[in-house]
Design a protein around this motif. Structure first.
Motif, PDB file in Angstrom:
ATOM      1  N   HIS A 160       0.832  -1.202   0.000  1.00 31.18           N
ATOM      2  CA  HIS A 160       0.000   0.000   0.000  1.00 31.18           C
ATOM      3  C   HIS A 160       0.870   1.256   0.000  1.00 31.18           C
ATOM      4  N   TYR A 161       1.946   1.256   0.774  1.00 27.82           N
ATOM      5  CA  TYR A 161       2.809   2.434   0.842  1.00 27.82           C
ATOM      6  C   TYR A 161       3.526   2.667  -0.487  1.00 27.82           C
ATOM      7  N   GLU A 162       3.912   1.601  -1.167  1.00 31.07           N
ATOM      8  CA  GLU A 162       4.549   1.750  -2.479  1.00 31.07           C
ATOM      9  C   GLU A 162       3.601   2.438  -3.466  1.00 31.07           C
ATOM     10  N   ILE A 163       2.336   2.063  -3.431  1.00 30.32           N
ATOM     11  CA  ILE A 163       1.350   2.694  -4.299  1.00 30.32           C
ATOM     12  C   ILE A 163       1.150   4.148  -3.892  1.00 30.32           C
ATOM     13  N   THR A 164       1.106   4.384  -2.584  1.00 31.14           N
ATOM     14  CA  THR A 164       0.953   5.744  -2.072  1.00 31.14           C
ATOM     15  C   THR A 164       2.060   6.651  -2.581  1.00 31.14           C
ATOM     16  N   GLU A 165       3.297   6.155  -2.590  1.00 35.64           N
ATOM     17  CA  GLU A 165       4.437   6.938  -3.074  1.00 35.64           C
ATOM     18  C   GLU A 165       4.281   7.279  -4.550  1.00 35.64           C
ATOM     19  N   LYS A 166       3.780   6.336  -5.327  1.00 33.91           N
ATOM     20  CA  LYS A 166       3.691   6.530  -6.774  1.00 33.91           C
ATOM     21  C   LYS A 166       2.601   7.521  -7.168  1.00 33.91           C
ATOM     22  N   ILE A 167       1.513   7.589  -6.395  1.00 32.89           N
ATOM     23  CA  ILE A 167       0.419   8.493  -6.769  1.00 32.89           C
ATOM     24  C   ILE A 167       0.503   9.839  -6.066  1.00 32.89           C
ATOM     25  N   ARG A 168       1.513  10.011  -5.208  1.00 32.25           N
ATOM     26  CA  ARG A 168       1.606  11.255  -4.418  1.00 32.25           C
ATOM     27  C   ARG A 168       1.704  12.491  -5.312  1.00 32.25           C
ATOM     28  N   ILE A 169       2.369  12.373  -6.457  1.00 28.60           N
ATOM     29  CA  ILE A 169       2.583  13.519  -7.327  1.00 28.60           C
ATOM     30  C   ILE A 169       1.276  14.161  -7.773  1.00 28.60           C
ATOM     31  N   ILE A 170       0.223  13.377  -7.950  1.00 29.38           N
ATOM     32  CA  ILE A 170      -1.058  13.966  -8.336  1.00 29.38           C
ATOM     33  C   ILE A 170      -2.036  14.018  -7.160  1.00 29.38           C
ATOM     34  N   ARG A 171      -1.950  13.088  -6.249  1.00 26.01           N
ATOM     35  CA  ARG A 171      -2.910  13.015  -5.147  1.00 26.01           C
ATOM     36  C   ARG A 171      -2.883  14.254  -4.264  1.00 26.01           C
ATOM     37  N   ARG A 172      -1.689  14.837  -4.042  1.00 28.33           N
ATOM     38  CA  ARG A 172      -1.563  15.991  -3.164  1.00 28.33           C
ATOM     39  C   ARG A 172      -2.341  17.191  -3.696  1.00 28.33           C
ATOM     40  N   LEU A 173      -2.612  17.218  -5.023  1.00 27.14           N
ATOM     41  CA  LEU A 173      -3.323  18.341  -5.626  1.00 27.14           C
ATOM     42  C   LEU A 173      -4.790  18.387  -5.212  1.00 27.14           C
ATOM     43  N   ASP A 174      -5.279  17.308  -4.623  1.00 28.88           N
ATOM     44  CA  ASP A 174      -6.664  17.269  -4.175  1.00 28.88           C
ATOM     45  C   ASP A 174      -6.933  18.298  -3.092  1.00 28.88           C
ATOM     46  N   PHE A 175      -5.863  18.816  -2.477  1.00 29.89           N
ATOM     47  CA  PHE A 175      -6.040  19.715  -1.337  1.00 29.89           C
ATOM     48  C   PHE A 175      -5.650  21.147  -1.661  1.00 29.89           C
ATOM     49  N   THR A 176      -5.603  21.477  -2.948  1.00 27.90           N
ATOM     50  CA  THR A 176      -5.319  22.845  -3.350  1.00 27.90           C
ATOM     51  C   THR A 176      -6.587  23.689  -3.376  1.00 27.90           C
ATOM     52  N   GLN A 177      -7.725  23.060  -3.154  1.00 30.56           N
ATOM     53  CA  GLN A 177      -8.996  23.777  -3.134  1.00 30.56           C
ATOM     54  C   GLN A 177      -9.663  23.571  -1.780  1.00 30.56           C
TER      55      GLN A 177
END
Length: 240
Positions: A160-177
């Motif tokens: 799960h953490y490996e997947i979390t690392e890979k999607i972090r580049i786009i996932r963090r953008l969910d909190f720009t709004q």
């Protein structure tokens, strides 16, 4: 292509590699380096005022993590966004987290330390909620990782953490709004309450819906931010 330059100070080789790695990763995350941009080790080393050896080590680390591609005759390239790839990762993440929630709802113990910690973060009054996007992004990531870790299955948590690392580049953008931050508090609270009340089906339905909405939002936000970043790059090339 624009690469920020770190402080030019003497430091241990491993610290220097880490500094270069973090700076390049931030440049990718903040779209100072755009998907498809090409560059050489020498250009990075010259801009950062360091030797090529630590730059090469940092670049290969980013390549292993999936952010860069290496072309031995023409240098390096920021990996183009492949939304199908990210959606496949999200699908695997959903499977793991649904399984984790199912296990947590079957726990015999009345409470679990990790769940108690999540309660203290997410089941709070509206006035006590945080509004810094980077902080909430990190807490959101921790929420989902903690659900898997709480099952006690180390291999499941590692995947799960490996997947979390890979999607972090786009996932963090969910909190720009701001509305997405408020929605995350509400949705995490409902998921956590359902788990604590051992309502398995409800908890899994809430979790799946929460991740699916996030997946759609980050795709939309990422496309918008890429468009804006490319427009800025074009204007800069016309008016250097």
């Amino acid at each position: 292509m624009q690469i920020s330059s770190p402080n030019n100070t003497k430091e241990r080789p491993d610290n220097l590699v880490e500094r270069i790695y973090q700076q390049l990763k931030n440049d990718i995350f903040e779209f100072r380096l755009l998907p498809g941009d090409r560059f050489s080790e020498g250009a990075v080393a010259q801009r950062m005022e360091v030797s090529r050896t630590p730059v090469r080590q940092a670049l290969y680390r980013l390549e292993r993590e999936g952010y860069l591609e290496v072309y031995f005759r023409s240098g390096w390239q920021v990996r183009p966004f492949d939304f199908n790839y990210f959606e496949e990762l999200y699908d695997v993440r959903i499977v793991l987290e649904l399984a984790a929630v199912g296990r947590l709802c079957q726990l015999e113990a009345q409470s679990h330390p990790l769940l108690e910690s999540l309660k203290a973060t997410w089941l709070v009054a509206e006035s006590d909620r945080l509004d810094d996007s980077k902080t909430v992004s990190a807490l959101d990531e921790r929420f989902h990782c903690a659900l898997v870790e709480a099952t006690g299955n180390g291999e499941m948590a590692r995947l799960h953490y490996e997947i979390t690392e890979k999607i972090r580049i786009i996932r963090r953008l969910d909190f720009t709004q701001e509305p997405r931050i408020a929605a995350t508090y509400e949705e995490h609270g409902r998921i956590l309450s359902a788990i604590l009340q051992r309502r398995t089906d409800n908890a899994q339905q809430l979790l799946k819906a929460h991740i699916e909405v996030s997946k759609k939002e980050v795709r939309k936000i990422t496309l918008h931010m890429l468009h804006v970043a490319r427009q800025r790059a074009q204007l800069k090339s016309v008016n250097p």
